[in-house]
Write an enzyme that holds these catalytic residues in place. Structure first.
Site, PDB file in Angstrom:
ATOM      1  N   ASP A  24       0.829  -1.201   0.000  1.00 32.91           N
ATOM      2  CA  ASP A  24       0.000   0.000   0.000  1.00 32.91           C
ATOM      3  C   ASP A  24       0.865   1.253   0.000  1.00 32.91           C
ATOM      4  O   ASP A  24       1.962   1.265   0.572  1.00 32.91           O
ATOM      5  CB  ASP A  24      -0.897  -0.010   1.248  1.00 32.91           C
ATOM      6  CG  ASP A  24      -2.034   0.988   1.145  1.00 32.91           C
ATOM      7  OD1 ASP A  24      -2.387   1.385   0.026  1.00 32.91           O
ATOM      8  OD2 ASP A  24      -2.565   1.379   2.200  1.00 32.91           O
ATOM      9  N   ARG A  37      -0.355   9.428 -10.011  1.00 31.06           N
ATOM     10  CA  ARG A  37      -0.380   8.212  -9.197  1.00 31.06           C
ATOM     11  C   ARG A  37       0.318   7.036  -9.892  1.00 31.06           C
ATOM     12  O   ARG A  37       0.957   6.210  -9.233  1.00 31.06           O
ATOM     13  CB  ARG A  37      -1.827   7.839  -8.864  1.00 31.06           C
ATOM     14  CG  ARG A  37      -2.484   8.776  -7.856  1.00 31.06           C
ATOM     15  CD  ARG A  37      -3.958   8.419  -7.654  1.00 31.06           C
ATOM     16  NE  ARG A  37      -4.128   7.049  -7.189  1.00 31.06           N
ATOM     17  CZ  ARG A  37      -4.059   6.684  -5.902  1.00 31.06           C
ATOM     18  NH1 ARG A  37      -3.810   7.594  -4.967  1.00 31.06           N
ATOM     19  NH2 ARG A  37      -4.251   5.433  -5.567  1.00 31.06           N
ATOM     20  N   HIS A  41       2.921   3.754  -8.892  1.00 30.34           N
ATOM     21  CA  HIS A  41       2.723   2.334  -9.173  1.00 30.34           C
ATOM     22  C   HIS A  41       3.920   1.748  -9.930  1.00 30.34           C
ATOM     23  O   HIS A  41       4.329   0.605  -9.672  1.00 30.34           O
ATOM     24  CB  HIS A  41       1.439   2.123  -9.968  1.00 30.34           C
ATOM     25  CG  HIS A  41       0.198   2.429  -9.189  1.00 30.34           C
ATOM     26  ND1 HIS A  41      -0.105   1.813  -7.991  1.00 30.34           N
ATOM     27  CD2 HIS A  41      -0.836   3.284  -9.433  1.00 30.34           C
ATOM     28  CE1 HIS A  41      -1.248   2.270  -7.531  1.00 30.34           C
ATOM     29  NE2 HIS A  41      -1.713   3.169  -8.380  1.00 30.34           N
ATOM     30  N   SER A  69      -7.006  -5.495  -5.992  1.00 35.20           N
ATOM     31  CA  SER A  69      -8.124  -6.120  -5.292  1.00 35.20           C
ATOM     32  C   SER A  69      -9.403  -6.025  -6.122  1.00 35.20           C
ATOM     33  O   SER A  69      -9.498  -5.247  -7.085  1.00 35.20           O
ATOM     34  CB  SER A  69      -8.353  -5.453  -3.934  1.00 35.20           C
ATOM     35  OG  SER A  69      -9.010  -4.207  -4.096  1.00 35.20           O
ATOM     36  N   THR A  70     -10.397  -6.801  -5.721  1.00 37.33           N
ATOM     37  CA  THR A  70     -11.695  -6.738  -6.397  1.00 37.33           C
ATOM     38  C   THR A  70     -12.339  -5.374  -6.230  1.00 37.33           C
ATOM     39  O   THR A  70     -13.221  -4.995  -7.015  1.00 37.33           O
ATOM     40  CB  THR A  70     -12.638  -7.820  -5.843  1.00 37.33           C
ATOM     41  OG1 THR A  70     -12.644  -7.758  -4.406  1.00 37.33           O
ATOM     42  CG2 THR A  70     -12.196  -9.212  -6.272  1.00 37.33           C
ATOM     43  N   GLU A  71     -11.919  -4.620  -5.223  1.00 40.58           N
ATOM     44  CA  GLU A  71     -12.455  -3.282  -4.985  1.00 40.58           C
ATOM     45  C   GLU A  71     -11.718  -2.208  -5.778  1.00 40.58           C
ATOM     46  O   GLU A  71     -12.213  -1.078  -5.920  1.00 40.58           O
ATOM     47  CB  GLU A  71     -12.392  -2.940  -3.489  1.00 40.58           C
ATOM     48  CG  GLU A  71     -13.363  -3.724  -2.612  1.00 40.58           C
ATOM     49  CD  GLU A  71     -12.952  -5.175  -2.438  1.00 40.58           C
ATOM     50  OE1 GLU A  71     -13.842  -6.055  -2.468  1.00 40.58           O
ATOM     51  OE2 GLU A  71     -11.742  -5.440  -2.296  1.00 40.58           O
ATOM     52  N   TRP A  73     -11.348  -1.837  -8.824  1.00 45.85           N
ATOM     53  CA  TRP A  73     -12.020  -1.418 -10.062  1.00 45.85           C
ATOM     54  C   TRP A  73     -12.739  -0.093  -9.869  1.00 45.85           C
ATOM     55  O   TRP A  73     -13.110   0.565 -10.864  1.00 45.85           O
ATOM     56  CB  TRP A  73     -13.022  -2.482 -10.504  1.00 45.85           C
ATOM     57  CG  TRP A  73     -12.398  -3.787 -10.890  1.00 45.85           C
ATOM     58  CD1 TRP A  73     -12.370  -4.935 -10.148  1.00 45.85           C
ATOM     59  CD2 TRP A  73     -11.707  -4.095 -12.102  1.00 45.85           C
ATOM     60  NE1 TRP A  73     -11.701  -5.928 -10.827  1.00 45.85           N
ATOM     61  CE2 TRP A  73     -11.293  -5.447 -12.037  1.00 45.85           C
ATOM     62  CE3 TRP A  73     -11.402  -3.350 -13.262  1.00 45.85           C
ATOM     63  CZ2 TRP A  73     -10.578  -6.063 -13.065  1.00 45.85           C
ATOM     64  CZ3 TRP A  73     -10.698  -3.975 -14.290  1.00 45.85           C
ATOM     65  CH2 TRP A  73     -10.294  -5.309 -14.185  1.00 45.85           C
ATOM     66  N   ARG A  75     -11.469   2.571  -8.913  1.00 45.09           N
ATOM     67  CA  ARG A  75     -10.566   3.678  -9.226  1.00 45.09           C
ATOM     68  C   ARG A  75     -10.819   4.178 -10.653  1.00 45.09           C
ATOM     69  O   ARG A  75     -11.568   3.582 -11.416  1.00 45.09           O
ATOM     70  CB  ARG A  75      -9.115   3.218  -9.055  1.00 45.09           C
ATOM     71  CG  ARG A  75      -8.800   2.809  -7.624  1.00 45.09           C
ATOM     72  CD  ARG A  75      -7.348   2.452  -7.436  1.00 45.09           C
ATOM     73  NE  ARG A  75      -7.081   2.060  -6.048  1.00 45.09           N
ATOM     74  CZ  ARG A  75      -5.868   1.806  -5.564  1.00 45.09           C
ATOM     75  NH1 ARG A  75      -4.808   1.894  -6.362  1.00 45.09           N
ATOM     76  NH2 ARG A  75      -5.718   1.475  -4.301  1.00 45.09           N
ATOM     77  N   LEU A 135      12.057 -19.778  -4.869  1.00 45.69           N
ATOM     78  CA  LEU A 135      11.071 -18.893  -4.252  1.00 45.69           C
ATOM     79  C   LEU A 135       9.756 -19.097  -4.971  1.00 45.69           C
ATOM     80  O   LEU A 135       9.713 -19.172  -6.193  1.00 45.69           O
ATOM     81  CB  LEU A 135      11.496 -17.424  -4.359  1.00 45.69           C
ATOM     82  CG  LEU A 135      10.479 -16.407  -3.825  1.00 45.69           C
ATOM     83  CD1 LEU A 135      10.362 -16.514  -2.305  1.00 45.69           C
ATOM     84  CD2 LEU A 135      10.848 -14.988  -4.227  1.00 45.69           C
ATOM     85  N   ARG A 198      -5.560  -1.830   8.291  1.00 49.26           N
ATOM     86  CA  ARG A 198      -6.633  -2.705   7.814  1.00 49.26           C
ATOM     87  C   ARG A 198      -6.031  -3.920   7.122  1.00 49.26           C
ATOM     88  O   ARG A 198      -4.916  -3.851   6.589  1.00 49.26           O
ATOM     89  CB  ARG A 198      -7.526  -1.972   6.802  1.00 49.26           C
ATOM     90  CG  ARG A 198      -8.204  -0.725   7.333  1.00 49.26           C
ATOM     91  CD  ARG A 198      -9.124  -0.128   6.271  1.00 49.26           C
ATOM     92  NE  ARG A 198      -8.387   0.292   5.086  1.00 49.26           N
ATOM     93  CZ  ARG A 198      -7.803   1.480   4.964  1.00 49.26           C
ATOM     94  NH1 ARG A 198      -7.839   2.358   5.961  1.00 49.26           N
ATOM     95  NH2 ARG A 198      -7.165   1.810   3.850  1.00 49.26           N
ATOM     96  N   THR A 199      -6.775  -5.009   7.096  1.00 45.77           N
ATOM     97  CA  THR A 199      -6.330  -6.183   6.356  1.00 45.77           C
ATOM     98  C   THR A 199      -6.884  -6.196   4.935  1.00 45.77           C
ATOM     99  O   THR A 199      -6.424  -6.969   4.095  1.00 45.77           O
ATOM    100  CB  THR A 199      -6.735  -7.480   7.077  1.00 45.77           C
ATOM    101  OG1 THR A 199      -8.164  -7.527   7.199  1.00 45.77           O
ATOM    102  CG2 THR A 199      -6.111  -7.531   8.458  1.00 45.77           C
TER     103      THR A 199
END
Length: 247
Positions: A24, A37, A41, A69-71, A73, A75, A135, A198-199
């Protein structure tokens, strides 16, 4: 006369075999510098290369990173498309190096919403590195813990409906075997950068007994040295998994 009493030796630090990271702070890192932004990234992707390179030397055998994440989208279209381009470019540019360094790469999450080219690249590098084990790098793309559990429950329901599985035979192990991470060990240590605590829907089933570490460092500034310090602290923790140790 020298004492003959055996000296007590300190317990050997516990290894963090599987480290999972919520990466994050990329966008915030760029915004603080007055940059778009996506610059953050891209810098974050460069940081991934460094962390992957140093992980085996820290005793890490499994590294799982939360990329999208699924959330996410929600953005802007520009940021989402930019992220997908960064993912594709990372796979294309890093494939040779990952293979040469013995890194197995795989992905978790719902791929159905991803661009067809990106899906082909993902499948290609998974096949190319399948036999490697120095790895194990797992990248979570379009991943959400609740979504993963829902998809697993649907697969289990299908098996019950088809008569291949009895309802009373559904156990923790059966559920784990239907998750995206079916062939991965549970994380020992989960790290989140950027100061948030937060997780964020990341591996909720798998991390039930993981140790957590939250750092103020934004992901583009997260160095191998900081990872080493966190892994070192983990090695001194006592993990009881709900039990009691000692007298």
């Amino acid at each position: 006369m020298a004492s003959t009493t055996p000296r007590e030796t300190a317990p050997k630090p516990r290894a963090a075999d599987h480290v999972a990271i919520i990466m994050d702070g990329n966008g915030r890192w760029a915004t603080l510098r007055g940059w778009p932004r996506l610059v953050g990234h891209r810098k974050g992707a460069e940081r991934v290369k460094e962390i992957v390179r140093c992980a085996p030397d820290l005793g890490i055998r499994w590294l799982t990173i939360y990329a999208f994440s699924t959330e996410n989208w929600k953005r802007s279209t520009e940021e989402v498309l930019g992220l997908m381009s960064i993912f594709a470019r990372y796979i294309e540019r890093e494939a040779d190096r990952l293979a040469a360094e013995g890194v197995r790469m795989r992905f978790i999450g719902d791929r159905s919403r991803l661009d067809a080219k990106l899906q082909r690249l993902m499948a290609g590098i998974e096949t190319r590195t399948a036999g490697l084990s120095r790895l194990n790098l797992t990248v979570a793309i379009n991943y959400g813990g609740r979504d993963e559990i829902v998809r697993a429950m649907r697969r289990i329901a299908d098996e019950i409906a088809a008569g291949r599985l009895r309802p009373d035979a559904v156990t923790d192990e059966v559920i784990s075997a239907h998750l995206d991470t079916a062939d991965l060990p549970d994380p020992d240590l989960v790290i989140r950068t950027s100061g948030e605590t937060r997780t964020s829907n990341f591996l909720p089933w798998q991390s039930a007994y993981a140790e957590y570490e939250f750092t103020e460092t934004l992901w583009p500034d997260f160095t191998p040295d900081e990872l080493g310090r966190i892994v070192g602290r983990f090695g001194q923790r006592e993990r009881r998994f709900g039990g009691v140790t000692g007298a």
